[in-house]
Design a protein around this motif. Sequence first.
Motif, PDB file in Angstrom:
ATOM      1  N   PHE A 357       0.822  -1.210   0.000  1.00 10.42           N
ATOM      2  CA  PHE A 357       0.000   0.000   0.000  1.00 10.42           C
ATOM      3  C   PHE A 357       0.861   1.268   0.000  1.00 10.42           C
ATOM      4  O   PHE A 357       0.448   2.300  -0.537  1.00 10.42           O
ATOM      5  N   ASP A 431      -5.694   2.504   8.104  1.00 16.87           N
ATOM      6  CA  ASP A 431      -5.395   1.527   7.052  1.00 16.87           C
ATOM      7  C   ASP A 431      -5.051   0.145   7.600  1.00 16.87           C
ATOM      8  O   ASP A 431      -5.003  -0.833   6.833  1.00 16.87           O
ATOM      9  N   LYS A 434      -7.206  -3.198   6.830  1.00 15.25           N
ATOM     10  CA  LYS A 434      -7.158  -3.757   5.482  1.00 15.25           C
ATOM     11  C   LYS A 434      -5.813  -4.442   5.221  1.00 15.25           C
ATOM     12  O   LYS A 434      -5.720  -5.321   4.347  1.00 15.25           O
TER      13      LYS A 434
END
Length: 468
Positions: A357, A431, A434
């Motif tokens: 990410f 975040d 996830k």
Amino acid sequence: MNKFTVLSGIHTEFFPSCVGKKWFCRPALCRSHLQLQEEKKLTLRKGKAWRKRILTFKGVYLVQESLYLKIRTLNVENMNSNPIFNMHIPTKLVFGCGEIKKLATEKLPGKKAMIVISSGTSMKKYGYLDKVINLLTENDTASIVYDKILPNPIKSHVMEAAAICRERGCDFIVGLGGGSSIDSAKAIAVMACNDGDYWDYIQGGTGKGRPVKKVLPVVAIPTTAGTGTEADPWTVITNEERQEKIGFGCPGTFPALSIIDPELMVSIPPHLTAYQGFDAFFHAAEGFIANCSTPISDLYALEAIRLLAKYLPIAVSDGKNLKARAKVAWGSTLAGLVESTSSCTSEHSMEHAMSAFYPELPHGAGLIALSEAYFETFRNDSMKRYMKMAEVMTQQKSNRPSDFIDALVRMQTACNVRDIRLSDWGLKEEDLPKMVQNARDTMGGLFLFDPRPLTDEEILNIYKKSYR
């Protein structure tokens, strides 16, 4: 109290792996069933993280049909390693200061090389690229250069370089630089000989798991000490479109030749020396606590841990200290051999999710940030192994597993990486959930090699404790 079973094993070309009740393995990789000492039937935690999930691990993929798995595993707590194993590492290692000169005289696997380097300036600035081109010329070998590789290498560059490789008639690949360049060289070597998209061959995430038919030979010349990719078949590439960062390897992606010359590493700045060195350290430490460790991987792991604990702080503080550079380089190569004979555990899965990410996050920095909370989670599950790691790090008798975590913290302090802030690379606390799912989906197989299964709640807790 939750009950667990760990896996009934198979042996791949590289290391003992595991399978569930229903299993599928590439025939080219599966060599023999692994007979282990103890079989237990236990019940896995109910929840979507373990329900009917496809579990993947580097060339072996497992389909879980129910909430029950049968796993045969060694007794890590009692320091037993799996006594039945084989080892096949078809890489010629040339190690030592000044040994880059052997590139002019070693038998090479082809006559035209694609040299793969990063998009940075160091290979050209310090003359390493010119040196390699000249040595190849002395060895009657032509070469071209591909110079776009990023610190977290991406699939689109692999595909572009492979197309150029075919067009220009290159018959082997030279990976020159850090782990990103050598990993990319391996992936390019795969796609130079196979059709379709690189992700067609990946087991995990949205990969299709197609068999690799052929791979161009690879020559690895590391100029950093961290990944150990010169001594293992693994390559880690990010699919930037899907935010999936997944490890892959097959018998053909072992380098044919690796030249490890510590003199090429003296230019690495201190913070990168630390990040890379800790990557090697965690390859060894994870491989030592993994439930598929073997007597040979234990030997490699403990010596790598000892060397890195002693010499990495010196290399960080004095990059020109050639003795320290050589010891760290050898520790990194040993840790690569651990990856070929044991396995990383889920710490690497968790970091891959973070840098998938946020690709600006250096892999080693992410591992350092996770490490204290991660190893604390297993402190009472691998007590004797933690104590043994502490003893080789401190050269003192250990009486408690937390001695290892204390030694790890001191090592991080000595290398000036104790207070890494993940937020400095843009990571946001919201975040983290996830990332739990991403780690499971893309590199879920590594969780099978943990000392015990982790729950999603525990994984999220590790992320939260590590976040600053």
